[in-house]
Design an enzyme around this catalytic site. Structure first.
Site, mmCIF file in Angstrom:
data_model
loop_
_atom_site.group_PDB
_atom_site.id
_atom_site.type_symbol
_atom_site.label_atom_id
_atom_site.label_comp_id
_atom_site.label_asym_id
_atom_site.label_seq_id
_atom_site.Cartn_x
_atom_site.Cartn_y
_atom_site.Cartn_z
ATOM 1 N N TYR A 45 -14.210 49.620 2.234
ATOM 2 C CA TYR A 45 -14.021 48.196 2.550
ATOM 3 C C TYR A 45 -13.196 47.509 1.460
ATOM 4 O O TYR A 45 -12.291 46.722 1.746
ATOM 5 C CB TYR A 45 -15.409 47.558 2.681
ATOM 6 N N LYS A 86 -9.662 45.708 2.117
ATOM 7 C CA LYS A 86 -9.447 44.275 1.873
ATOM 8 C C LYS A 86 -8.365 44.052 0.826
ATOM 9 O O LYS A 86 -7.635 43.062 0.872
ATOM 10 C CB LYS A 86 -10.764 43.615 1.455
HETATM 11 N N1 LIG Z 1 -19.268 37.214 6.399
HETATM 12 C C1 LIG Z 1 -18.843 37.319 5.162
HETATM 13 O O1 LIG Z 1 -19.507 36.908 4.205
HETATM 14 C C2 LIG Z 1 -17.518 37.943 4.862
HETATM 15 C C3 LIG Z 1 -17.148 38.079 3.526
HETATM 16 C C4 LIG Z 1 -15.908 38.586 3.212
HETATM 17 C C5 LIG Z 1 -15.052 38.967 4.241
HETATM 18 N N2 LIG Z 1 -15.431 38.840 5.539
HETATM 19 C C6 LIG Z 1 -14.477 39.277 6.571
HETATM 20 O O2 LIG Z 1 -14.344 38.269 7.555
HETATM 21 C C7 LIG Z 1 -14.116 38.873 8.841
HETATM 22 C C8 LIG Z 1 -15.167 38.366 9.829
HETATM 23 O O3 LIG Z 1 -16.445 38.723 9.329
HETATM 24 P P1 LIG Z 1 -17.813 38.304 10.019
HETATM 25 O O4 LIG Z 1 -18.793 38.191 8.914
HETATM 26 O O5 LIG Z 1 -17.599 37.177 10.963
HETATM 27 O O6 LIG Z 1 -18.101 39.677 10.824
HETATM 28 P P2 LIG Z 1 -18.943 39.965 12.158
HETATM 29 O O7 LIG Z 1 -19.413 41.368 12.027
HETATM 30 O O8 LIG Z 1 -19.925 38.894 12.441
HETATM 31 O O9 LIG Z 1 -17.791 39.901 13.296
HETATM 32 C C9 LIG Z 1 -16.771 40.851 13.344
HETATM 33 C C10 LIG Z 1 -16.198 40.885 14.759
HETATM 34 O O10 LIG Z 1 -15.167 41.890 14.777
HETATM 35 C C11 LIG Z 1 -15.284 42.600 15.999
HETATM 36 N N3 LIG Z 1 -14.691 43.928 15.883
HETATM 37 C C12 LIG Z 1 -15.190 45.007 15.223
HETATM 38 N N4 LIG Z 1 -14.384 46.062 15.402
HETATM 39 C C13 LIG Z 1 -13.361 45.655 16.190
HETATM 40 C C14 LIG Z 1 -12.219 46.301 16.728
HETATM 41 N N5 LIG Z 1 -11.981 47.600 16.501
HETATM 42 N N6 LIG Z 1 -11.365 45.575 17.488
HETATM 43 C C15 LIG Z 1 -11.617 44.264 17.735
HETATM 44 N N7 LIG Z 1 -12.683 43.602 17.259
HETATM 45 C C16 LIG Z 1 -13.543 44.294 16.496
HETATM 46 C C17 LIG Z 1 -16.782 42.671 16.261
HETATM 47 O O11 LIG Z 1 -17.071 42.968 17.615
HETATM 48 C C18 LIG Z 1 -17.229 41.280 15.823
HETATM 49 O O12 LIG Z 1 -17.190 40.366 16.895
HETATM 50 C C19 LIG Z 1 -14.172 40.379 8.604
HETATM 51 O O13 LIG Z 1 -12.861 40.883 8.429
HETATM 52 C C20 LIG Z 1 -14.942 40.508 7.321
HETATM 53 O O14 LIG Z 1 -14.643 41.712 6.643
HETATM 54 C C21 LIG Z 1 -16.653 38.349 5.867
#
Ligand SMILES: NC(=O)c1ccc[n+]([C@@H]2O[C@H](COP(=O)([O-])OP(=O)(O)OC[C@H]3O[C@@H](n4cnc5c(N)ncnc54)[C@H](O)[C@@H]3O)[C@@H](O)[C@H]2O)c1
Length: 250
Positions: free
Chosen positions: A155, A159
């Site tokens: 990851y 990123k």
């Molecule tokens: N939540 C956090 O604190 C956090 C922190 C840093 C980075 N992020 C990044 O922000 C983004 C959103 O995170 P989140 O927390 O809302 O995640 P989440 O897991 O709640 O949502 C992720 C979404 O991506 C979809 N997904 C997964 N694989 C897929 C694919 N192959 N094709 C299309 N869609 C796909 C899933 O179905 C889901 O709806 C991600 O890239 C995550 O790495 C989140």
């Protein structure tokens, strides 16, 4: 008039979490939103929520890790909503394991969805943006991509790769007035459930957040709105941390 009036926006991974909140905010700001996700049913449900609230949205099924699926989804969005102005590369997964235990599958899946998926989507939308001489690319990165992390080397590399992609796009596409920036969020979503609820991680993680709590996804959406708006006319290649001050503490 909304900040994104009439703009066509693709948000990947928009069926839940941050992507869902961003889709709602974009629509409230006047954008026509493609809610893209591998989970078709949930993507359609989010699009229906937006439509019920008076906005314009379509749910689009797409596994961002497959180029043919991305090309087909991009063509569908262009046909149904028009030329894509804003791309939010947000879809993501985690496959945690210490590096000495990580399988090739865990490594490849995370790299494929974050890095290849964002690359495929950029290649699908940039030609029309170049022609239009405008566009906004936004990447969901993470503090893990900036400072590394424990138990998720896949990851962190993905990123960090997105940051290189975002900055390279900023340089390469600036002559076409295509703006490229990233958000490093920290929000309460299904993805972060383990670190928020497992006692082993909970307090150690929360202690590193000066604001002392997790954000709701809706609190993250404002940064994505700003980065898709005309307010970025002189800002490209940057990362906004929306993480309660966590990165500042390191
Ligand atoms: N939540 C956090 O604190 C956090 C922190 C840093 C980075 N992020 C990044 O922000 C983004 C959103 O995170 P989140 O927390 O809302 O995640 P989440 O897991 O709640 O949502 C992720 C979404 O991506 C979809 N997904 C997964 N694989 C897929 C694919 N192959 N094709 C299309 N869609 C796909 C899933 O179905 C889901 O709806 C991600 O890239 C995550 O790495 C989140």
């Amino acid at each position: 008039m909304g900040k994104l009036e009439g703009r066509v926006a693709v948000v990947t991974g928009a069926a839940q979490g941050i992507g869902r909140a961003v889709s709602h905010r974009y629509a409230a700001e006047g954008a026509n939103v493609a809610v893209v996700d591998i989970n078709e049913e949930a993507a359609t449900a989010v699009a229906d929520e937006i439509t019920a609230a008076g906005g314009t949205a379509i749910g689009v099924a797409c596994d961002v890790g497959q180029r043919s699926a991305v090309d087909a989804a991009a063509a569908q969005v262009a046909a149904e909503l028009g030329t894509i102005d804003v791309l939010v590369n947000n879809a993501g997964i985690t496959r945690p394991a210490m590096l000495w235990k990580m399988t090739d599958e865990q490594w490849n899946d995370v790299l494929n969805i974050h890095v290849n998926g964002s690359f495929y989507w950029m290649q699908a939308v940039v030609p029309a943006m170049r022609e239009a001489k405008r566009g906004w690319l936004i990447f969901s990165t993470s503090s893990a991509g900036i400072q590394g992390t424990i138990g998720q080397i896949n990851y962190a590399v993905a990123k960090s790769g997105l940051l290189a992609m975002m900055r390279s796009a900023a340089r390469e596409l600036a002559p076409y007035n295509i703006i490229s920036n990233a958000v490093a969020p920290a929000a309460a979503t299904p993805m972060t459930e383990t670190i928020r609820t497992d006692e082993r991680f909970k307090s150690t993680y929360l202690d590193t957040i000066p604001l002392g709590r997790w954000a709701e996804p809706e609190e993250i959406a404002g940064a994505y709105t700003f980065l898709a708006s005309d307010d970025t006319s002189y800002m490209t290649g940057q990362v906004l941390s929306v993480d309660g001050g966590r990165l500042m503490m390191r």
